[in-house]
Design an enzyme around this catalytic site. Sequence first.
Site, short mmCIF file in Angstrom:
data_model
loop_
_atom_site.label_atom_id
_atom_site.label_comp_id
_atom_site.label_asym_id
_atom_site.label_seq_id
_atom_site.Cartn_x
_atom_site.Cartn_y
_atom_site.Cartn_z
N ASP A 233 0.83 -1.20 0.00
CA ASP A 233 0.00 0.00 0.00
C ASP A 233 0.87 1.26 0.00
O ASP A 233 1.83 1.36 0.77
CB ASP A 233 -0.88 0.05 1.25
CG ASP A 233 -1.72 -1.19 1.47
OD1 ASP A 233 -1.24 -2.29 1.15
OD2 ASP A 233 -2.84 -1.06 1.97
N HIS A 235 -1.13 4.43 -0.57
CA HIS A 235 -2.19 5.25 0.02
C HIS A 235 -2.01 6.76 -0.10
O HIS A 235 -2.08 7.49 0.90
CB HIS A 235 -2.37 4.88 1.50
CG HIS A 235 -3.35 3.78 1.72
ND1 HIS A 235 -4.66 3.83 1.26
CD2 HIS A 235 -3.23 2.59 2.35
CE1 HIS A 235 -5.29 2.72 1.61
NE2 HIS A 235 -4.44 1.94 2.26
N ASP A 262 -4.18 -0.53 -3.23
CA ASP A 262 -4.31 0.61 -2.32
C ASP A 262 -3.32 1.71 -2.68
O ASP A 262 -2.53 2.18 -1.86
CB ASP A 262 -4.17 0.19 -0.86
CG ASP A 262 -5.45 -0.47 -0.33
OD1 ASP A 262 -6.34 -0.79 -1.15
OD2 ASP A 262 -5.56 -0.67 0.88
N ASP A 265 -6.56 6.97 -1.64
CA ASP A 265 -7.28 7.17 -0.37
C ASP A 265 -6.29 7.41 0.77
O ASP A 265 -5.11 7.09 0.70
CB ASP A 265 -8.18 5.98 -0.02
CG ASP A 265 -9.47 5.95 -0.82
OD1 ASP A 265 -9.86 7.01 -1.36
OD2 ASP A 265 -10.10 4.88 -0.90
N ARG A 266 -6.84 7.97 1.84
CA ARG A 266 -6.08 8.29 3.06
C ARG A 266 -5.14 9.47 2.85
O ARG A 266 -5.40 10.56 3.30
CB ARG A 266 -5.29 7.08 3.56
CG ARG A 266 -6.14 5.89 3.94
CD ARG A 266 -6.92 6.14 5.19
NE ARG A 266 -7.56 4.94 5.70
CZ ARG A 266 -8.30 4.90 6.80
NH1 ARG A 266 -8.48 5.99 7.51
NH2 ARG A 266 -8.86 3.78 7.19
N ASN A 294 -8.52 -3.10 -1.94
CA ASN A 294 -9.88 -2.82 -1.47
C ASN A 294 -10.21 -1.33 -1.54
O ASN A 294 -11.39 -0.95 -1.48
CB ASN A 294 -10.09 -3.33 -0.04
CG ASN A 294 -9.19 -2.65 0.97
OD1 ASN A 294 -7.97 -2.68 0.86
ND2 ASN A 294 -9.78 -2.04 1.98
N HIS A 343 -3.76 -8.59 -2.90
CA HIS A 343 -3.80 -7.49 -1.94
C HIS A 343 -4.19 -7.96 -0.55
O HIS A 343 -3.53 -7.63 0.44
CB HIS A 343 -4.76 -6.40 -2.41
CG HIS A 343 -4.83 -5.27 -1.43
ND1 HIS A 343 -3.80 -4.37 -1.27
CD2 HIS A 343 -5.78 -4.91 -0.52
CE1 HIS A 343 -4.12 -3.50 -0.33
NE2 HIS A 343 -5.30 -3.82 0.14
N HIS A 418 -2.18 -4.75 2.54
CA HIS A 418 -3.48 -4.56 3.19
C HIS A 418 -3.43 -4.18 4.66
O HIS A 418 -4.39 -3.67 5.20
CB HIS A 418 -4.29 -5.85 3.01
CG HIS A 418 -5.75 -5.77 3.30
ND1 HIS A 418 -6.55 -4.69 2.93
CD2 HIS A 418 -6.60 -6.65 3.90
CE1 HIS A 418 -7.80 -4.92 3.29
NE2 HIS A 418 -7.85 -6.09 3.89
#
Length: 488
Positions: A233, A235, A262, A265-266, A294, A343, A418
């Site tokens: 990830d 992110h 991923d 996002d975040r 996801n 993932h 993940h």
Amino acid sequence: MAAAVSEEAASRAEEHKLQANAYIKEKKFALAVEYYNKAIDLNPGNHVYYGNRSLAQIRLENYGSAIIDADKCIELNPGYVKAYYRRADANLALNKLKLALLDFRRASKYAPKDPDLRRKLQQCEKAVRVLNFEKALATPKEEIIPEHTKIVLEDIVVEDTHTGCRMTQNEEGKDVVTLEFVLDMIEDFKKGKNLHKRYAYAIILGALEVIRELPNVVHVESPKGGKFTVCGDVHGQFYDFLNIFELNGMPSETNPYLFNGDFVDRGSWSAEIIFTLFALKCLYPSSLHLARGNHETKNMNKLYGFEGEIQAKYTNQMADVFREVFCWLPLGHIINDKAFVVHGGLFASDDVTIADLQSFDRNREPPDEGYMCEMLWSDPQEALGRAPSKRGVALQFGPDITKAFLERNNLELVIRSHEVRDEGYTVEHDGFLVTVFSAPNYCDHMGNKGAFITFSGDDFKMNFTQFSAVEHPDVKPMAYANNYLFGG
């Protein structure tokens, strides 16, 4: 009725709770859970311990466990308002808006003047109204015209006054991604510039053209005499993402990479990361590999910032086009016929084969169960067998499940991402499963290292590189996230 405990046990439990509360303030949430566990072991009838542990589980993104703790807290004390609040927050994070709304309403009965609660209640009510309205007006699937088919690049003019990076054109007049363009684009991103809309769509549509032809699980090879790099990830942490290339070299035909989901996002530079990855996919289609995580999904993007970021930096239509393209991302990779890279993790069924994973249509939003959901959401556990997920989605699987899957499919290793890891990676399940996470100091507060894996192209030897977070402009994580979940 909870059994009575001795004064000594109650006192020791309170000490553990106070220590756990201190860890919450220090944002050491895993340690907080550990000390709430100790408090509960000594005094299982104290509702506050479950309520507090629910908060720590939310911070760890263990939303299923947070709901279980909130349920227990409410069972012990139905009037404890924080438990409803936390159960609502956990359900919001799982995009279960109607369940969250019920709990916000219950909480408001106990604390009608709480301003933060009132705000969340109003915003959740609005979100549910919008959801119901969208369902009522929904076009039948067979009548939907995909947004990406409506984009006509030739109709989007690049003005002479445009000062950002520019694509070159081939003999047919088609915009072409070159390494020079990618490097110029990255420099523009560092200066806070956005891509011209024409180039942005050229990159997205170019990536779609490549990835939609791929199978659900892609077979890849590490180059002889070289290395193959797997990242977890990232992110939206663009500056940490660029640091991977500083440490390990830019992706190229001789330096292939796999980014294991991923991307977005975040963090608040998800756009910059996804455009860089998609441009590199156009440039090196056989050497830059991308798997869906996801968070490459509609519900997650709506909650955790990517949708809002693209709408703010570009257009609403572009957010819809990204949603469509994400549905075409492959779900897994197999490196050198030895390592299965996915993932999330493994499956509820004992007899899953790679052929099974190739057999379904991935061009959709993930369902709530089944192979696709499990590939995106499952997590490992130390115990044998399977258990309900601490996240509230998919499942947890033990070392016996990992070994059986590998034996069934004639493979040697599972690599997944993940989950945050303090050191950036862990080797689990007796060495047969590796978790790699490449977003250091996740969300600017977890304090973890990032890591990536390199495999030797000659003997497939696995090496780990750890790295720390680098400085970035003063933009906070979640800057574009949905404010009914994250405040603001």
